[in-house]
Write an enzyme that holds these catalytic residues in place. Structure first.
Site, mmCIF file in Angstrom:
data_model
loop_
_atom_site.group_PDB
_atom_site.id
_atom_site.type_symbol
_atom_site.label_atom_id
_atom_site.label_comp_id
_atom_site.label_asym_id
_atom_site.label_seq_id
_atom_site.Cartn_x
_atom_site.Cartn_y
_atom_site.Cartn_z
ATOM 1 N N LYS A 52 40.376 41.682 29.803
ATOM 2 C CA LYS A 52 41.801 42.025 29.782
ATOM 3 C C LYS A 52 42.352 41.896 28.358
ATOM 4 O O LYS A 52 43.103 42.756 27.893
ATOM 5 C CB LYS A 52 42.574 41.123 30.757
ATOM 6 C CG LYS A 52 42.246 41.435 32.220
ATOM 7 C CD LYS A 52 42.738 40.379 33.208
ATOM 8 C CE LYS A 52 42.213 40.722 34.613
ATOM 9 N NZ LYS A 52 42.567 39.733 35.641
ATOM 10 N N GLN A 96 45.506 34.161 36.359
ATOM 11 C CA GLN A 96 44.184 34.503 36.882
ATOM 12 C C GLN A 96 43.845 33.622 38.088
ATOM 13 O O GLN A 96 44.019 32.398 38.042
ATOM 14 C CB GLN A 96 43.133 34.344 35.768
ATOM 15 C CG GLN A 96 41.755 34.832 36.142
ATOM 16 C CD GLN A 96 41.670 36.348 36.331
ATOM 17 O OE1 GLN A 96 42.398 37.105 35.708
ATOM 18 N NE2 GLN A 96 40.788 36.771 37.203
ATOM 19 N N ASP A 119 50.306 41.862 38.180
ATOM 20 C CA ASP A 119 49.280 41.855 39.225
ATOM 21 C C ASP A 119 49.810 42.421 40.547
ATOM 22 O O ASP A 119 49.035 42.742 41.439
ATOM 23 C CB ASP A 119 48.843 40.399 39.504
ATOM 24 C CG ASP A 119 47.485 40.078 38.915
ATOM 25 O OD1 ASP A 119 46.660 40.992 38.824
ATOM 26 O OD2 ASP A 119 47.260 38.901 38.579
HETATM 27 N N1 GUN Z 1 40.930 37.193 40.493
HETATM 28 C C1 GUN Z 1 40.174 38.177 41.042
HETATM 29 N N2 GUN Z 1 40.831 39.362 40.979
HETATM 30 C C2 GUN Z 1 42.003 39.111 40.386
HETATM 31 C C3 GUN Z 1 43.112 39.926 40.032
HETATM 32 O O1 GUN Z 1 43.163 41.133 40.266
HETATM 33 N N3 GUN Z 1 44.146 39.280 39.430
HETATM 34 C C4 GUN Z 1 44.144 37.956 39.187
HETATM 35 N N4 GUN Z 1 45.204 37.425 38.603
HETATM 36 N N5 GUN Z 1 43.149 37.175 39.493
HETATM 37 C C5 GUN Z 1 42.080 37.752 40.093
#
Ligand code: GUN
Length: 308
Positions: A52, A96, A119
């Site tokens: 990211k 996350q 998200d």
């Molecule tokens: N952990 C696994 N997939 C995701 C996601 O799409 N966003 C976040 N914040 N954590 C994750």
């Protein structure tokens, strides 16, 4: 039997989305900011967050990675979220997941300013999405829609079956497919006669977290199969059940070298024989997730800064 499925590669589509996002960013008169918060030492999370941050830099988004120790309390994390909510230079906040046990995930997600929730996990965005209003939509299911549309796969009027009911993929996937006028069925661990239902799907989305779970018998001939799973397989015999001769050798070498190989929720050997279209793992949906995060960051900035 002959393999027939067209492989829907995520690479080109992800590149196209990122190119378009970069063009949009170029004409903004402010610098976009994305902050990713990671708590603890989950190995997969470290890789995802790295991707990211790297992609943000490529597209000209100023990104910030706040890494907190595993023993961080909920109160401390909430303080960090509050600070980010208040900062005018932060357009997107992503916490996350998973979070350590002492922290209530839902409580933290609800604390985010929904306008910065790139998200799409905040209840306000979940609610807006289900009402068909403009909303920040979760990145992985949004990426699935992008792959389907850009591959010319018709969604309207089709029967879409989703296996999995998670908040991150299954449920928002259902809402997005509904918005595209599909007839949607969600299946899960308590579904009776799963095969009977999935074998009626024109579009079958697998998001259950079990390697190779979806077999040929689950798939209607000519269907589009979207594999959202990310699992590690270390057993060479199991790998032999999953991969055909075009791939097996490479996969066995990966297991030998790294201890495991990345596998989705679908048995690719069998899917290729039944489906018309199939997204591979790796190289399919996963590549779109980060691209959609970048797109959401631009959308969040445009919506919030307009009303500032
Ligand atoms: N952990 C696994 N997939 C995701 C996601 O799409 N966003 C976040 N914040 N954590 C994750």
């Amino acid at each position: 039997m002959k393999n027939s499925a067209r492989i829907l590669s995520g690479a080109q589509i992800a590149e196209a989305v990122k190119r378009e996002v970069a063009e949009e960013i170029k004409i903004l008169d402010y610098r976009l900011g994305l902050t990713v918060v990671r708590v603890g030492e989950d190995a997969a999370s470290a890789v995802y967050v790295g991707n990211k941050v790297k992609t943000s830099a490529e597209l000209g988004i100023r990104s910030e990675h706040i890494h907190l120790p595993a023993k961080t309390s909920q109160a401390e994390l909430l303080r960090v979220v509050d600070e980010l909510n208040a900062r005018a230079d932060v357009d997107g906040i992503l916490v996350q997941l998973p979070l350590p046990k002492q922290i209530d995930e839902n409580f933290v997600l609800e604390r985010l300013n929904p306008e910065k929730d790139v998200d799409g996990f905040h209840p306000v965005n979940v609610g807006r999405l289900s009402q068909g209003q403009t909303a920040l939509a979760p990145c992985t299911p949004a990426g699935v829609i992008e792959i389907l549309k850009r591959s010319g796969i018709e969604i309207a009027g089709k029967h879409a079956v989703i296996i999995g009911r998670s908040n991150i993929v299954g449920k928002p996937m259902a809402m997005l497919l509904l918005q595209e006028n599909a007839t949607v069925t969600i299946c899960h661990s308590r579904t009776v006669n799963l095969t009977e239902i999935t074998s009626q799907a024109d579009i079958l989305v697998a998001a259950i977290g079990r390697p190779g779970f979806v077999r040929g018998e689950h798939i209607k001939t000519g269907a589009t199969v979207v594999d959202v799973g990310i699992n590690n397989v270390s057993d060479a015999d199991f790998a032999r059940e999953l991969f055909d001769e075009t791939e097996l050798e490479k996969r066995l070498a990966t297991i030998e070298k790294r201890g495991s190989t990345l596998v989705g929720d679908v048995n690719p050997k069998e899917a290729k024989m039944k489906a018309a279209n199939f997204t591979p793992v790796p190289g399919g949906v996963g590549l779109l997730t980060v691209a959609m995060l970048m797109k959401n960051t631009v959308q969040a900035a445009k919506m919030r800064r307009k009303t500032d």
